[in-house]
Design a protein around this motif. Sequence first.
Motif, PDB file in Angstrom:
ATOM      1  N   ALA A 222       2.736   6.348   1.889  1.00 50.54           N
ATOM      2  CA  ALA A 222       2.717   7.040   0.599  1.00 50.54           C
ATOM      3  C   ALA A 222       3.317   6.170  -0.501  1.00 50.54           C
ATOM      4  O   ALA A 222       2.803   6.131  -1.632  1.00 50.54           O
ATOM      5  N   ALA A 223       4.400   5.461  -0.186  1.00 48.45           N
ATOM      6  CA  ALA A 223       5.011   4.570  -1.173  1.00 48.45           C
ATOM      7  C   ALA A 223       4.049   3.458  -1.562  1.00 48.45           C
ATOM      8  O   ALA A 223       3.922   3.106  -2.749  1.00 48.45           O
ATOM      9  N   ALA A 224       3.352   2.900  -0.587  1.00 54.14           N
ATOM     10  CA  ALA A 224       2.364   1.859  -0.877  1.00 54.14           C
ATOM     11  C   ALA A 224       1.284   2.397  -1.799  1.00 54.14           C
ATOM     12  O   ALA A 224       0.877   1.734  -2.767  1.00 54.14           O
ATOM     13  N   SER A 225       0.827   3.610  -1.529  1.00 52.02           N
ATOM     14  CA  SER A 225      -0.226   4.213  -2.357  1.00 52.02           C
ATOM     15  C   SER A 225       0.242   4.394  -3.800  1.00 52.02           C
ATOM     16  O   SER A 225      -0.517   4.124  -4.740  1.00 52.02           O
ATOM     17  N   ARG A 226       1.485   4.835  -3.986  1.00 53.08           N
ATOM     18  CA  ARG A 226       2.010   5.015  -5.343  1.00 53.08           C
ATOM     19  C   ARG A 226       2.048   3.708  -6.112  1.00 53.08           C
ATOM     20  O   ARG A 226       1.928   3.688  -7.338  1.00 53.08           O
ATOM     21  N   MET A 227       2.203   2.599  -5.373  1.00 51.93           N
ATOM     22  CA  MET A 227       2.272   1.284  -6.010  1.00 51.93           C
ATOM     23  C   MET A 227       0.920   0.587  -6.056  1.00 51.93           C
ATOM     24  O   MET A 227       0.838  -0.602  -6.393  1.00 51.93           O
ATOM     25  N   GLY A 228      -0.146   1.298  -5.693  1.00 49.56           N
ATOM     26  CA  GLY A 228      -1.479   0.699  -5.709  1.00 49.56           C
ATOM     27  C   GLY A 228      -1.693  -0.285  -4.577  1.00 49.56           C
ATOM     28  O   GLY A 228      -2.451  -1.245  -4.716  1.00 49.56           O
ATOM     29  N   ARG A 229      -1.055  -0.014  -3.421  1.00 47.14           N
ATOM     30  CA  ARG A 229      -1.159  -0.918  -2.276  1.00 47.14           C
ATOM     31  C   ARG A 229      -1.535  -0.134  -1.021  1.00 47.14           C
ATOM     32  O   ARG A 229      -1.474   1.088  -0.985  1.00 47.14           O
ATOM     33  N   VAL A 230      -1.901  -0.871   0.021  1.00 46.55           N
ATOM     34  CA  VAL A 230      -2.107  -0.303   1.350  1.00 46.55           C
ATOM     35  C   VAL A 230      -1.345  -1.167   2.344  1.00 46.55           C
ATOM     36  O   VAL A 230      -0.975  -2.317   2.045  1.00 46.55           O
ATOM     37  N   VAL A 231      -1.124  -0.623   3.537  1.00 46.66           N
ATOM     38  CA  VAL A 231      -0.411  -1.359   4.586  1.00 46.66           C
ATOM     39  C   VAL A 231      -1.408  -1.765   5.667  1.00 46.66           C
ATOM     40  O   VAL A 231      -2.169  -0.928   6.170  1.00 46.66           O
ATOM     41  N   LYS A 232      -1.410  -3.032   6.015  1.00 45.79           N
ATOM     42  CA  LYS A 232      -2.264  -3.567   7.078  1.00 45.79           C
ATOM     43  C   LYS A 232      -1.427  -4.461   7.997  1.00 45.79           C
ATOM     44  O   LYS A 232      -0.477  -5.111   7.540  1.00 45.79           O
ATOM     45  N   LEU A 233      -1.782  -4.494   9.281  1.00 43.36           N
ATOM     46  CA  LEU A 233      -1.163  -5.463  10.186  1.00 43.36           C
ATOM     47  C   LEU A 233      -1.914  -6.781  10.030  1.00 43.36           C
ATOM     48  O   LEU A 233      -3.091  -6.873  10.374  1.00 43.36           O
ATOM     49  N   LEU A 234      -1.242  -7.795   9.500  1.00 47.02           N
ATOM     50  CA  LEU A 234      -1.877  -9.082   9.229  1.00 47.02           C
ATOM     51  C   LEU A 234      -1.394 -10.156  10.190  1.00 47.02           C
ATOM     52  O   LEU A 234      -0.211 -10.199  10.551  1.00 47.02           O
ATOM     53  N   SER A 235      -2.317 -11.005  10.564  1.00 44.54           N
ATOM     54  CA  SER A 235      -1.990 -12.253  11.251  1.00 44.54           C
ATOM     55  C   SER A 235      -2.113 -13.365  10.218  1.00 44.54           C
ATOM     56  O   SER A 235      -3.142 -13.474   9.542  1.00 44.54           O
ATOM     57  N   ILE A 236      -1.068 -14.175  10.096  1.00 45.98           N
ATOM     58  CA  ILE A 236      -1.050 -15.240   9.097  1.00 45.98           C
ATOM     59  C   ILE A 236      -0.633 -16.531   9.771  1.00 45.98           C
ATOM     60  O   ILE A 236       0.440 -16.612  10.383  1.00 45.98           O
ATOM     61  N   VAL A 237      -1.483 -17.532   9.692  1.00 41.21           N
ATOM     62  CA  VAL A 237      -1.111 -18.876  10.160  1.00 41.21           C
ATOM     63  C   VAL A 237      -1.355 -19.831   9.006  1.00 41.21           C
ATOM     64  O   VAL A 237      -2.373 -19.728   8.322  1.00 41.21           O
ATOM     65  N   SER A 250       3.288 -22.447  10.465  1.00 40.58           N
ATOM     66  CA  SER A 250       3.852 -21.112  10.612  1.00 40.58           C
ATOM     67  C   SER A 250       2.787 -20.183  11.184  1.00 40.58           C
ATOM     68  O   SER A 250       1.628 -20.230  10.775  1.00 40.58           O
ATOM     69  N   ALA A 251       3.198 -19.344  12.134  1.00 39.79           N
ATOM     70  CA  ALA A 251       2.303 -18.337  12.708  1.00 39.79           C
ATOM     71  C   ALA A 251       3.090 -17.041  12.856  1.00 39.79           C
ATOM     72  O   ALA A 251       4.126 -17.025  13.513  1.00 39.79           O
ATOM     73  N   ARG A 252       2.594 -15.981  12.217  1.00 39.68           N
ATOM     74  CA  ARG A 252       3.331 -14.725  12.296  1.00 39.68           C
ATOM     75  C   ARG A 252       2.384 -13.536  12.162  1.00 39.68           C
ATOM     76  O   ARG A 252       1.277 -13.667  11.618  1.00 39.68           O
ATOM     77  N   VAL A 253       2.865 -12.396  12.674  1.00 35.24           N
ATOM     78  CA  VAL A 253       2.126 -11.135  12.637  1.00 35.24           C
ATOM     79  C   VAL A 253       3.104 -10.054  12.234  1.00 35.24           C
ATOM     80  O   VAL A 253       4.172  -9.916  12.842  1.00 35.24           O
ATOM     81  N   TYR A 254       2.757  -9.289  11.203  1.00 39.60           N
ATOM     82  CA  TYR A 254       3.599  -8.157  10.823  1.00 39.60           C
ATOM     83  C   TYR A 254       2.850  -7.230   9.874  1.00 39.60           C
ATOM     84  O   TYR A 254       1.874  -7.631   9.230  1.00 39.60           O
ATOM     85  N   PRO A 255       3.298  -5.955   9.776  1.00 46.09           N
ATOM     86  CA  PRO A 255       2.684  -5.043   8.807  1.00 46.09           C
ATOM     87  C   PRO A 255       3.036  -5.482   7.392  1.00 46.09           C
ATOM     88  O   PRO A 255       4.177  -5.863   7.116  1.00 46.09           O
ATOM     89  N   THR A 256       2.052  -5.433   6.513  1.00 42.94           N
ATOM     90  CA  THR A 256       2.192  -6.014   5.176  1.00 42.94           C
ATOM     91  C   THR A 256       1.577  -5.101   4.139  1.00 42.94           C
ATOM     92  O   THR A 256       0.510  -4.521   4.351  1.00 42.94           O
ATOM     93  N   MET A 257       2.237  -4.976   2.990  1.00 44.31           N
ATOM     94  CA  MET A 257       1.655  -4.289   1.844  1.00 44.31           C
ATOM     95  C   MET A 257       0.795  -5.270   1.058  1.00 44.31           C
ATOM     96  O   MET A 257       1.260  -6.356   0.709  1.00 44.31           O
ATOM     97  N   ILE A 258      -0.459  -4.880   0.803  1.00 43.21           N
ATOM     98  CA  ILE A 258      -1.343  -5.709  -0.008  1.00 43.21           C
ATOM     99  C   ILE A 258      -1.944  -4.852  -1.114  1.00 43.21           C
ATOM    100  O   ILE A 258      -2.092  -3.636  -0.953  1.00 43.21           O
ATOM    101  N   PRO A 259      -2.294  -5.444  -2.254  1.00 42.35           N
ATOM    102  CA  PRO A 259      -2.882  -4.660  -3.353  1.00 42.35           C
ATOM    103  C   PRO A 259      -4.185  -3.991  -2.929  1.00 42.35           C
ATOM    104  O   PRO A 259      -4.948  -4.545  -2.126  1.00 42.35           O
TER     105      PRO A 259
END
Length: 436
Positions: A222-237, A250-259
């Motif tokens: 809900a907080a993400a939505s109020r800020m115009g964001r969504v939460v996704k589990l991202l893999s980032i290398v 760097s290699a990491r995986v975590y839930p992330t707020m994105i626009p």
Amino acid sequence: MGTEVLRLLAEQGADLAQRVGAPLEVIGVSVRDRSKDRGPHVDPALLTEDAEDLVRRADLVVELMGGIEPARSLILEAMAHGASVVTANKALLAQSGAELYEAADAAGVDLHFEAAVAGAIPLVRPIRESLAGDRIRRVLGIVNGTTNYIMDAMTRTGADFADALARAQELGYAEADPTADVEGLDAAAKAAILASLAFHTRVGMGDVHAEGITRVSADDIAAASRMGRVVKLLSIVERLEDADGTERVSARVYPTMIPREHPLASVSEAYNAVFVEAEAAGSLMFYGQGAGGAPTASAVLGDLVSVARLKVHGGKGPRESRYASLPIAPIDELRNGFYVALTVVDEPGVLAGVAGTLSAHGISIATIHQEPIEGDDHDGAAEGGAAAEEQARPARARIGIVTHRALEAAMTDALAALGAAPSVIAVDSVLRVEGE
């Protein structure tokens, strides 16, 4: 998945023979229980419980067992007897990829694994071959369909994590034991494979920082939505470059707020999507079904055709590329934006104190939002013991903070300081923020 592979082999056998230059003949199927009905596309006469004998007789072996053992031993045995291998086993590749590559080289056979990452999406081959002449900077995306379904359901319906997970299990998107998915382990294995391919460096499961989605709450969504964001589990290398020019991985995986405007924000249900950012090619996006028997079987057959062609016409497929051998950057040394949710005593000076604590750790605030917690209105007379206890409890408020990019180690220290502050009742959530 194995049944779907056999179905496609039966239905498309003539076409596949033309593409390969020779027919593909199934000589056996190793199973744990021969009595189980496998459907119309699986000849019971092909079933065997002697996997070791089967891999010694085959020209090509397709491993779809999953897990580490006996898959690892059987693949090594197959290679030692001259068989090339196609596998969808990301956990095995992330843990023992180096050993399997070396065994393939020693035996002069091929190891292909397109189906190990992102299901039907052609991702391994483009990174390993199509972009071999480019310099990849970063690979970022959604590579686990189960967690994306759960996050999408929480966003669309307002459900909490437990209810969204239960629905995913009902629909077959999540296993009875969903640990590997919801704790980020499946995505971490895929991140290790992608980092190894993209940066010509051996990256194992232990090199990937992994956080799952089990602590993501309906309040976070809900907080993400109020800020115009969504939460996704991202893999980032990504390839990092220090001020002195030293490169690290760097290699990491975590839930992330994105626009909400970010292309990954609209990836729904159990679909996967991955961005590859390269110096010459720019940003490339790969999107499609990341799981399921038929989609994943498509990737398996693509590898099978490639490996079979090499058997028929000669030559070898791509080998392991690890010439760069870049060091792995620990998570504490990275810089990220953060969303932090706190429950605090609702009184003057608390916001200033929180801001001061973050500032003392070198963290600046981009936005801050405070609202009282419902039910904490203490106006009116107290009656009875429970009411008196409620009256005695200080009013509370929830604070949501988005920071500018900050050092992970600094945020860890700041959160410890905030947790010890008398005015902070709880540190409720910490999520990274990407895509600004």
